[in-house]
Enzyme design. Sequence first.
Site, short mmCIF file in Angstrom:
data_model
loop_
_atom_site.label_atom_id
_atom_site.label_comp_id
_atom_site.label_asym_id
_atom_site.label_seq_id
_atom_site.Cartn_x
_atom_site.Cartn_y
_atom_site.Cartn_z
N HIS A 103 0.84 -1.19 0.00
CA HIS A 103 0.00 0.00 0.00
C HIS A 103 0.88 1.25 0.00
O HIS A 103 1.90 1.29 0.70
CB HIS A 103 -0.90 0.03 1.23
CG HIS A 103 -1.78 -1.18 1.36
ND1 HIS A 103 -2.59 -1.62 0.34
CD2 HIS A 103 -1.97 -2.03 2.40
CE1 HIS A 103 -3.24 -2.69 0.74
NE2 HIS A 103 -2.89 -2.97 1.98
N GLU A 120 -2.47 -0.50 8.09
CA GLU A 120 -3.48 -1.43 8.57
C GLU A 120 -2.90 -2.40 9.60
O GLU A 120 -1.69 -2.46 9.80
CB GLU A 120 -4.09 -2.22 7.40
CG GLU A 120 -3.11 -3.11 6.67
CD GLU A 120 -3.71 -3.72 5.40
OE1 GLU A 120 -4.68 -3.16 4.85
OE2 GLU A 120 -3.19 -4.77 4.95
N HIS A 178 3.20 -7.51 1.70
CA HIS A 178 2.47 -8.43 2.57
C HIS A 178 1.47 -9.25 1.77
O HIS A 178 1.10 -8.89 0.64
CB HIS A 178 1.74 -7.66 3.67
CG HIS A 178 0.71 -6.70 3.16
ND1 HIS A 178 1.04 -5.44 2.70
CD2 HIS A 178 -0.64 -6.80 2.99
CE1 HIS A 178 -0.05 -4.81 2.31
NE2 HIS A 178 -1.09 -5.62 2.45
N ARG A 198 -0.92 -4.54 -6.50
CA ARG A 198 -0.60 -5.96 -6.60
C ARG A 198 0.75 -6.14 -7.26
O ARG A 198 1.01 -5.59 -8.34
CB ARG A 198 -1.66 -6.69 -7.46
CG ARG A 198 -2.84 -7.15 -6.69
CD ARG A 198 -3.74 -8.07 -7.55
NE ARG A 198 -5.11 -7.75 -7.26
CZ ARG A 198 -5.92 -7.06 -8.05
NH1 ARG A 198 -5.50 -6.64 -9.23
NH2 ARG A 198 -7.14 -6.81 -7.69
#
Length: 324
Positions: A103, A120, A178, A198
Amino acid sequence: MKLYPLKFEPKYSYRIWGGEKLKTVLNKNYTQDSIGESWEISDVEGNETLVNEGILQGKSLKDLIGQYKSDFVGNTVYQAFGDNFPLLIKFIDAKTPLSIQVHPSNELAKERHNSFGKNEMWYVMQAEEDAELIVGFNQNVEKESYQSHLNDGSLMDILNVEKVHQGDTFYIPTGRVHAIGAGVLLAEIQQTSNVTYRIYDYDRVDKKTGKKRELHTELALDAIDFKSHPNYRTAYSLDEANISNKLVHSPYFKTNIIHVTKDINKDYSQIDSFVIYMCVEGSLTVESGNETYPIKTGETLLIPACIEQIKLTGESAKILEIYL
């Protein structure tokens, strides 16, 4: 109309890697196959969740902030975010692995997508035997070396893989590569953002489109933190029941875990924020203003900022307690 603890109608999302556990384990009510995500509390455009009970039924987060402002989110939160709700709350069921992804930071996301970044955290609610997560690198990597590994199919050689069990917690700051592995059911707390790059998707074909999913390898290059870190797992203690045990405290949200075994009176007068409860184990009752609100595993409840006194009642439950 007076504010009260709010449940929202979740938004369910098909995912190429989704399974059935949101239905079979968390008792979610949907009919589609391969549902990977239950968006519990969302202000993401096009995926806004609505209050599902009481006199405010049908209201979105923007409706509530517009009407109640700091009474709903807290003065500091309202000053910082205005009519935008700052968090996105999910349950995720990975039957097969998610793509390896990253991200962008707040700065990069603002510049490229006019969006928040996506810091997150994950709390593992259930993990099958030998289930794994990918979090970060297992060695310091140069950008050129990373690209070589990506191009020749050996990316996994430089990624850090963690075996996981129920209760394991990971903070995923922006820039950290991740992926959630197969057989993992987890709670995810993040900034309000839907921006994901991605990197690798196992050459899978999506049965709904008949195509491989888009990769964002070039966009990801400037977003990745290539450093290795000594420990990716969040250490925490649950030795003491019926108190707020620190789980993840970041600049973007604070999450504690409470093991509820008796009646607990919570005083939120010193927290200038809404509070969200995610029930990750067992069931309990939340009492506010002589009204009771039961929540069980897989359910979420939002306590508006103006409600300062809450009573929790349960014999064996675990909840995540989230605020700004």
